[in-house]
Design a protein around this motif. Structure first.
Motif, short mmCIF file in Angstrom:
data_model
loop_
_atom_site.label_atom_id
_atom_site.label_comp_id
_atom_site.label_asym_id
_atom_site.label_seq_id
_atom_site.Cartn_x
_atom_site.Cartn_y
_atom_site.Cartn_z
N ALA A 1 32.07 43.03 34.93
CA ALA A 1 31.52 43.53 36.19
C ALA A 1 32.49 43.36 37.36
O ALA A 1 32.36 44.07 38.37
CB ALA A 1 30.20 42.84 36.50
N GLU A 2 33.46 42.47 37.22
CA GLU A 2 34.47 42.31 38.27
C GLU A 2 35.28 43.58 38.47
O GLU A 2 35.93 43.75 39.51
CB GLU A 2 35.42 41.15 37.93
N ALA B 1 29.73 34.22 30.46
CA ALA B 1 30.50 34.73 31.60
C ALA B 1 31.13 36.10 31.33
O ALA B 1 31.55 36.78 32.27
CB ALA B 1 31.58 33.74 31.99
N HIS C 1 40.27 36.40 35.19
CA HIS C 1 39.53 37.20 36.14
C HIS C 1 40.41 38.29 36.74
O HIS C 1 41.64 38.25 36.65
CB HIS C 1 38.98 36.31 37.27
N PHE D 1 29.80 39.19 33.23
CA PHE D 1 30.17 39.10 34.64
C PHE D 1 31.67 39.38 34.83
O PHE D 1 32.08 39.93 35.85
CB PHE D 1 29.81 37.73 35.21
#
Length: 107
Positions: free
Chosen positions: A25-26, A19, A7, A22
């Motif tokens: 999108a972080e 995942a 992440h 997403f």
């Protein structure tokens, strides 16, 4: 194939393909020079695809033994998403065949 996602904050999780959108999108929001990227690493081989806020993609084997890191600039998010899916699925040869430039590029 198993893979690991990293992440933006540096945390890591076991891979789950659902995942990955997403994960990318972080990168929304303000530029963060300490945490500018996210990545997907295929666990068995060590091949990693990192994607940065400035649309830079870096492909490298974190276990070493290859030709060193490679990069592409101006990579749209949708394309980066597809590259991450390929790495997650272990299709390293498909990613390796692309027009990479040597080195890390401008992060």
């Amino acid at each position: 194939m198993t893979f690991t996602i990293m992440h933006r904050d540096g945390g890591m999780d076991d891979g789950d393909e659902s995942a990955i959108p997403f994960l990318i999108a972080e990168l929304d929001g303000e530029f963060d020079s300490e945490h500018p990227d996210v990545s997907v690493t295929e666990d068995e081989s060590g091949w990693c695809l990192s994607y940065f806020q400035n649309e830079l993609a870096v492909f490298e084997n974190i276990n070493g033994g290859d030709d060193g890191p490679r990069h592409m600039a101006d990579v749209p998010r949708e394309y980066a998403l597809n590259l991450m899916f390929l790495v997650a699925r272990g299709d390293i040869s498909a990613v390796d065949q692309l027009a990479w430039r040597q080195g890390y590029g401008s992060r």
